[in-house]
Write an enzyme that holds these catalytic residues in place. Structure first.
Site, mmCIF file in Angstrom:
data_model
loop_
_atom_site.group_PDB
_atom_site.id
_atom_site.type_symbol
_atom_site.label_atom_id
_atom_site.label_comp_id
_atom_site.label_asym_id
_atom_site.label_seq_id
_atom_site.Cartn_x
_atom_site.Cartn_y
_atom_site.Cartn_z
ATOM 1 N N SER A 138 0.795 -1.234 0.000
ATOM 2 C CA SER A 138 0.000 0.000 0.000
ATOM 3 C C SER A 138 0.824 1.280 0.000
ATOM 4 O O SER A 138 0.264 2.380 -0.122
ATOM 5 C CB SER A 138 -0.950 0.012 1.202
ATOM 6 O OG SER A 138 -2.033 -0.875 0.974
ATOM 7 N N SER A 149 -5.787 3.306 4.770
ATOM 8 C CA SER A 149 -5.278 2.751 3.506
ATOM 9 C C SER A 149 -6.418 2.229 2.639
ATOM 10 O O SER A 149 -6.341 1.153 2.043
ATOM 11 C CB SER A 149 -4.269 1.632 3.782
ATOM 12 O OG SER A 149 -3.439 1.415 2.677
ATOM 13 N N LYS A 173 0.297 3.861 -2.679
ATOM 14 C CA LYS A 173 -0.674 4.960 -2.571
ATOM 15 C C LYS A 173 0.007 6.327 -2.431
ATOM 16 O O LYS A 173 -0.609 7.357 -2.699
ATOM 17 C CB LYS A 173 -1.617 4.711 -1.388
ATOM 18 C CG LYS A 173 -2.539 3.498 -1.547
ATOM 19 C CD LYS A 173 -3.387 3.302 -0.302
ATOM 20 C CE LYS A 173 -4.457 2.227 -0.498
ATOM 21 N NZ LYS A 173 -3.914 0.860 -0.527
ATOM 22 N N LYS A 201 3.396 6.603 5.645
ATOM 23 C CA LYS A 201 2.482 5.588 5.107
ATOM 24 C C LYS A 201 3.013 4.204 5.393
ATOM 25 O O LYS A 201 4.215 3.960 5.327
ATOM 26 C CB LYS A 201 2.329 5.774 3.592
ATOM 27 C CG LYS A 201 1.281 4.862 2.947
ATOM 28 C CD LYS A 201 -0.120 5.306 3.301
ATOM 29 C CE LYS A 201 -1.176 4.344 2.756
ATOM 30 N NZ LYS A 201 -1.242 3.081 3.547
#
Length: 482
Positions: free
Chosen positions: A79, A143, A82, A270
């Site tokens: 993820s 997420s 992203k 993140k």
């Protein structure tokens, strides 16, 4: 006499070169302290099973590398992909295409994507207008895959393939040379049950990147769009507040202050996890005027969900090591300085990161003076911090001529002294070489999960290395200055 001096000088030079080569090799191995050793000292103990496969720490201002371990290992970022989607959304806002108050009206397809159990998501209601500022929070904290897809569709006018091409084009532009994107969220296109269309893109393609490339991405993101941190700095966030669609999310970034493994100064960025990638995350941390970027990849395995927490112990240990090992300070003052036996005038003060246990060295090139760092820059597209300089005025031609004549007169008198110096230099260099070889022979070999086994320093090897280094320094002194 000339032949003897030349021979001694040659022998001394060869021994010095051998010592420097071996010394630099030993120093590289020794300076990059083993994570398992310094993690205990930092108070964030790391288990061998959760040692990251790759990691890097850079100065967020200059791009200087402060720590690295397999920074170019190809890995699935999960993820963390992203982050590139958010980058392109910020870029679109900069171009005036929309702003944080722009809304996206949820479609029936969006609702169906939000209901796919296998994907990380949040609730989406048909026909509801979701402001971009809330979409960003949904992407960054829980997420959410549906929020990521909604954001990508807004940027690309619902052209999935076009957006993925934008991701790869931007990666190339930023110098992310080992990164390839096949989807906008980290979840394969095939995982969206036919609701994510990207013509010409392999639906089962797995995103690939490296710790270095993700550090480059984050460096550019913070430089150009620092507002991203407002969406990543809180351990708990609420979206769609004061509406029937309000949701509360707790961060997966457990290094944020207030979270399970909070580290003072962390304010983003993140996390990402997947069956192929294990557990990864990017952290940004600021202490005083200093900001660091850290990337951790491949902690544990998907079958052991403890990796979700353990990645933060490893990350905190490495981050703390970087903060405690390096300091940011004024290295040179504006005005006259002597660098590499050369008198120069700096146009301004030079600041930079240096190891607290070493003296800085510098590079002079094309009228620019820059700090020479052990690990270099994260990317050739990000040059080291530098300041302009000018050569100091030289002596007049007559003075130079007089100096040359004086040197010629004294040359014959200095010949025996030079021969003596070269002999001393050779002996010291040979002794240093012997100590360095011993420092390698007595290193302790231990088992490791990354490369089968690796060696670590022991008190004996450190003693030999110190004696070797002192002998080499003495040899250099005899060679140059006695």
């Amino acid at each position: 006499m000339f032949t003897r001096i030349t021979l001694l000088k040659t022998i001394s030079s060869l021994l010095l070169i051998a010592c420097i080569l071996l010394g630099s090799f030993a120093q590289t191995s020794y300076a990059q302290e083993d994570l398992m050793e310094f993690a205990e000292k930092t108070g964030f103990p790391v288990k061998e099973a959760y040692r990251p496969k790759a990691s890097i720490v850079i100065d967020a201002d200059s791009g200087q590398i402060l720590w690295e371990d397999q920074p170019d290992l190809a890995w699935s970022p999960a993820s963390i992909a992203k982050v590139m989607t958010m980058y392109l959304a910020f870029e679109a806002m900069e171009q005036g295409k929309f702003d944080l108050d722009t809304t996206i009206t949820a479609t029936e397809k969006d609702v169906k994507v939000s209901q796919i159990y296998a994907l990380s998501n949040n609730k989406i209601a048909l026909g509801v207008d979701y402001p971009i500022r809330d979409i960003f929070s949904m992407v960054a904290v829980p997420s959410s895959n549906v929020a990521t897809l909604m954001l990508a569709n807004l940027v690309s006018d619902n052209d999935g393939a076009s957006f993925i091409r934008k991701m790869n084009d931007k990666a190339a532009e930023l110098g992310m040379n080992n990164t390839t994107y096949f989807n906008c969220s980290g979840a394969q296109i095939g995982s969206f049950e036919g609701l994510y269309q990207a013509e010409g893109i392999d639906p089962n393609g797995e995103n690939k990147s490296t710790a270095r490339d993700l550090a480059i991405l984050t460096y550019n993101l913070l430089k150009k769009y620092p507002d991203v941190l407002q969406f990543t700095s809180k351990p708990v966030v609420k979206t769609m507040e004061n509406t029937p669609y309000e949701e509360t999310f707790e961060t997966y970034n457990y290094s944020l202050p207030g979270a399970k493994y909070g580290y003072d100064g962390v304010d983003g960025l993140k996390t990402g996890s997947s069956p192929l990638g294990g557990f990864n995350y990017i952290a940004t941390a600021k202490k005083g005027d200093l900001r660091l970027i850290e990337v951790i990849l491949g902690v544990g395995s998907w079958s052991d969900q403890e990796g979700e927490y353990e990645r933060h112990l490893a990350g905190n240990a490495i981050l703390d090591h970087a903060f405690s090992t390096y300091e940011y300070k004024k290295l040179l003052s504006k005005g006259s300085n002597k660098i590499e036996q050369k008198e120069i005038n700096l146009e301004q003060d030079l600041y930079g990161f240096v190891n607290k246990n070493s003296e800085p060295s510098f590079t002079l090139a094309d009228g620019q003076l820059s700090l020479k760092s052990d690990l270099g820059q994260v990317s050739p597209n990000i040059p080291a911090k530098s300041v302009s300089y000018q050569d100091s005025e030289t002596q007049t031609g007559n003075n130079n001529s007089d100096k040359t004549n004086a040197q010629k007169t004294s040359q014959s008198a200095e010949t025996p002294k030079k021969e003596h110096n070269y002999l001393i230099s050779s002996l010291l260099a040979g002794l240093g070489l012997l100590f360095l070889i011993c420092s390698r022979l007595f290193r302790k070999r231990i088992a490791g999960v990354k490369r089968g086994s690796h060696t670590i320093a022991t008190p004996t090897t450190r003693l030999f290395f110190t004696l070797g280094a002192l002998s080499i320094l003495s040899a250099v002194g005899a060679f140059l200055f006695l």
